[in-house]
Scaffold this motif. Structure first.
Motif, PDB file in Angstrom:
ATOM      1  N   GLU A 138       4.013  -6.417  -0.264  1.00 52.99           N
ATOM      2  CA  GLU A 138       2.566  -7.512  -1.407  1.00 52.99           C
ATOM      3  C   GLU A 138       2.197  -8.454  -2.607  1.00 52.99           C
ATOM      4  O   GLU A 138       2.085  -9.055  -2.178  1.00 52.99           O
ATOM      5  CB  GLU A 138       1.252  -6.898  -0.738  1.00 52.99           C
ATOM      6  CG  GLU A 138      -0.130  -6.747  -1.267  1.00 52.99           C
ATOM      7  CD  GLU A 138      -0.946  -6.443  -1.509  1.00 52.99           C
ATOM      8  OE1 GLU A 138      -2.141  -6.493  -1.077  1.00 52.99           O
ATOM      9  OE2 GLU A 138      -1.135  -5.536  -2.504  1.00 52.99           O
ATOM     10  N   LYS A 139       3.393  -7.437  -3.503  1.00 49.99           N
ATOM     11  CA  LYS A 139       3.276  -8.053  -4.768  1.00 49.99           C
ATOM     12  C   LYS A 139       3.880  -9.494  -5.182  1.00 49.99           C
ATOM     13  O   LYS A 139       3.091 -10.431  -5.199  1.00 49.99           O
ATOM     14  CB  LYS A 139       4.094  -7.192  -6.001  1.00 49.99           C
ATOM     15  CG  LYS A 139       4.018  -7.459  -6.870  1.00 49.99           C
ATOM     16  CD  LYS A 139       4.987  -6.796  -8.285  1.00 49.99           C
ATOM     17  CE  LYS A 139       4.305  -7.390  -9.749  1.00 49.99           C
ATOM     18  NZ  LYS A 139       4.865  -6.111 -10.410  1.00 49.99           N
ATOM     19  N   ASN A 140       4.770 -10.103  -3.922  1.00 47.38           N
ATOM     20  CA  ASN A 140       5.430 -10.972  -4.046  1.00 47.38           C
ATOM     21  C   ASN A 140       5.983 -11.484  -3.136  1.00 47.38           C
ATOM     22  O   ASN A 140       7.095 -12.187  -2.863  1.00 47.38           O
ATOM     23  CB  ASN A 140       6.900 -10.653  -5.455  1.00 47.38           C
ATOM     24  CG  ASN A 140       8.207 -10.073  -4.489  1.00 47.38           C
ATOM     25  OD1 ASN A 140       7.662  -9.198  -3.615  1.00 47.38           O
ATOM     26  ND2 ASN A 140       9.145  -9.477  -5.144  1.00 47.38           N
ATOM     27  N   ASP A 141       5.671 -11.461  -1.522  1.00 48.88           N
ATOM     28  CA  ASP A 141       5.661 -11.592  -0.300  1.00 48.88           C
ATOM     29  C   ASP A 141       6.983 -11.306  -0.362  1.00 48.88           C
ATOM     30  O   ASP A 141       7.621 -12.287   0.511  1.00 48.88           O
ATOM     31  CB  ASP A 141       5.219 -13.668  -0.409  1.00 48.88           C
ATOM     32  CG  ASP A 141       3.552 -13.078  -0.606  1.00 48.88           C
ATOM     33  OD1 ASP A 141       3.690 -12.180  -0.225  1.00 48.88           O
ATOM     34  OD2 ASP A 141       2.968 -14.288  -0.898  1.00 48.88           O
ATOM     35  N   THR A 144       4.446  -1.786   4.961  1.00 51.48           N
ATOM     36  CA  THR A 144       3.804  -3.742   4.075  1.00 51.48           C
ATOM     37  C   THR A 144       3.794  -2.618   2.904  1.00 51.48           C
ATOM     38  O   THR A 144       3.409  -1.390   2.809  1.00 51.48           O
ATOM     39  CB  THR A 144       2.484  -3.969   3.912  1.00 51.48           C
ATOM     40  OG1 THR A 144       2.754  -4.648   4.964  1.00 51.48           O
ATOM     41  CG2 THR A 144       1.722  -4.355   2.860  1.00 51.48           C
ATOM     42  N   ILE A 145       4.282  -2.573   1.439  1.00 56.87           N
ATOM     43  CA  ILE A 145       4.579  -1.850   0.338  1.00 56.87           C
ATOM     44  C   ILE A 145       3.520  -2.726  -0.178  1.00 56.87           C
ATOM     45  O   ILE A 145       3.642  -3.830  -1.103  1.00 56.87           O
ATOM     46  CB  ILE A 145       5.897  -2.115  -0.260  1.00 56.87           C
ATOM     47  CG1 ILE A 145       6.836  -1.397   0.753  1.00 56.87           C
ATOM     48  CG2 ILE A 145       6.037  -1.073  -2.022  1.00 56.87           C
ATOM     49  CD1 ILE A 145       8.213  -1.131   0.359  1.00 56.87           C
ATOM     50  N   ASP A 156       1.230   0.531  -4.590  1.00 53.37           N
ATOM     51  CA  ASP A 156       1.782   2.021  -4.577  1.00 53.37           C
ATOM     52  C   ASP A 156       1.906   2.577  -5.955  1.00 53.37           C
ATOM     53  O   ASP A 156       2.661   3.715  -5.590  1.00 53.37           O
ATOM     54  CB  ASP A 156       2.593   1.295  -3.954  1.00 53.37           C
ATOM     55  CG  ASP A 156       2.013   1.592  -1.619  1.00 53.37           C
ATOM     56  OD1 ASP A 156       0.779   2.071  -1.885  1.00 53.37           O
ATOM     57  OD2 ASP A 156       2.685   1.200  -1.544  1.00 53.37           O
ATOM     58  N   THR A 157       2.208   1.560  -6.580  1.00 50.49           N
ATOM     59  CA  THR A 157       3.136   1.955  -7.836  1.00 50.49           C
ATOM     60  C   THR A 157       1.758   2.690  -8.910  1.00 50.49           C
ATOM     61  O   THR A 157       2.327   3.074  -9.747  1.00 50.49           O
ATOM     62  CB  THR A 157       3.300   1.145  -8.254  1.00 50.49           C
ATOM     63  OG1 THR A 157       2.444   0.496  -8.461  1.00 50.49           O
ATOM     64  CG2 THR A 157       4.819   0.606  -7.711  1.00 50.49           C
ATOM     65  N   ILE A 158       0.670   3.345  -8.713  1.00 54.83           N
ATOM     66  CA  ILE A 158      -0.405   4.632  -8.936  1.00 54.83           C
ATOM     67  C   ILE A 158       0.393   5.357  -9.589  1.00 54.83           C
ATOM     68  O   ILE A 158       1.199   5.484  -9.261  1.00 54.83           O
ATOM     69  CB  ILE A 158      -2.188   3.992  -9.035  1.00 54.83           C
ATOM     70  CG1 ILE A 158      -1.695   4.820  -7.531  1.00 54.83           C
ATOM     71  CG2 ILE A 158      -1.968   2.183  -8.485  1.00 54.83           C
ATOM     72  CD1 ILE A 158      -2.999   5.185  -7.046  1.00 54.83           C
TER      73      ILE A 158
END
Length: 284
Positions: A126-129, A204-205, A209-211
């Motif tokens: 999601e962050k950078n497609d 999808t990531i 998810d990095t929290i």
């Protein structure tokens, strides 16, 4: 029509629109003898109301609601216990499948002792497609390889025999992270596993998810799995080193240097750390 496949979709705090996309990817499967079970784990009437409204267009779907939030493991177990199919396919509420996923994986259940068939995964960031393709790999020693790293991946890529899932005790509700690895491991201990190399799962990531809470969950899970599979891990210097490094990294990411230092000191004293394998792991 072939054997029935029960598709278990646990859902928690998802919109009806997102869940609908997931369900549509099941309805579009080329394999048609399917049962869809949605397990609502919200334990919240407001969230559930939206799901119930979204599911009105799918009267054939079996809908089960937990009265309270019990976690993903128990939601999947509820689905297994309420299923009618000989095979169970798991699908998270924000994932989708390629249309031929079930058909291709069922073709691999060509021996009675095969308990699990998995597939490759297409990862969407999601962050950078960014899109990453990870083809499925079959290993000669799947149990050891799983303890090294979860090479199979998400529960959404696996299909299992229902009898095998129940025989190994289904999902371990003590785990908040690594449930898939643990479940795959226990099936691989008793049964054969196979795969379809193609990327048939769309996963999808998300940025969140990095929290920190997820790092906590991974730390707790690695501590738990190290204890649970201690007899296998502790006599393998590479495995025990990898687990201790995972735990060390989690402590450092959580900015807990004192716990990190105590952990590494204990690992050295108990001879649970190999410098050789530590360096190999870091250089990978």
């Amino acid at each position: 029509m072939g054997n029935k496949v029960s598709v278990v979709i646990p859902t928690y705090k998802r919109t009806g629109e997102r869940l609908t996309k997931t369900i549509q990817s099941v309805l579009q499967q080329t394999y048609k003898n399917l049962e869809i079970i949605v397990v609502d784990d919200n334990g919240n009437p407001e969230y559930s109301k939206e799901l119930v409204n979204a599911l009105k267009m799918y009267p054939e779907i079996k809908y089960i609601a937990h009265r309270e939030n019990r976690g993903a493991c128990e939601a999947r177990n509820t689905g297994i216990l309420n299923s009618e199919g000989e095979f169970i396919a798991f699908l998270d509420d924000d994932d989708t499948w390629e249309s031929n996923k079930i058909e291709k994986q069922l073709d691999k259940f060509n021996k009675p002792n095969i308990g699990l068939v998995y597939c490759g995964i297409k990862y969407y960031y999601e962050k950078n497609d960014k899109v990453e393709y990870k083809s499925a790999i079959k290993y000669d020693d799947p149990c050891r390889e799983l303890l090294m790293h979860n090479y199979i991946g998400s529960t959404s890529c696996g299909i299992v025999r229902k009898t095998c899932a129940i025989a190994v005790g289904m999902f371990d509700k003590n785990l908040k992270s690594g449930q898939d690895l643990d479940f795959w491991y226990r099936i691989a201990e008793k049964y054969e596993v196979d795969c379809v190399e193609e990327c048939l799962l769309n996963y999808t990531i998300y940025t969140e998810d990095t929290i920190t809470s997820n790092i906590n969950n991974r730390l707790e899970s690695n501590l738990y799995l190290k204890e649970k599979y201690g007899s296998r891990i502790k006599h393998d210097t590479e495995l025990i080193t990898i687990y201790n490094l995972k735990i060390l990294k989690a402590y450092l990411k959580l900015k807990q240097p004192i716990k990190a230092a105590k952990h590494i000191k204990k690992s050295i004293i108990e001879r649970e750390l190999s410098l050789k394998h530590a360096l190999q792991s870091i250089l990978r």
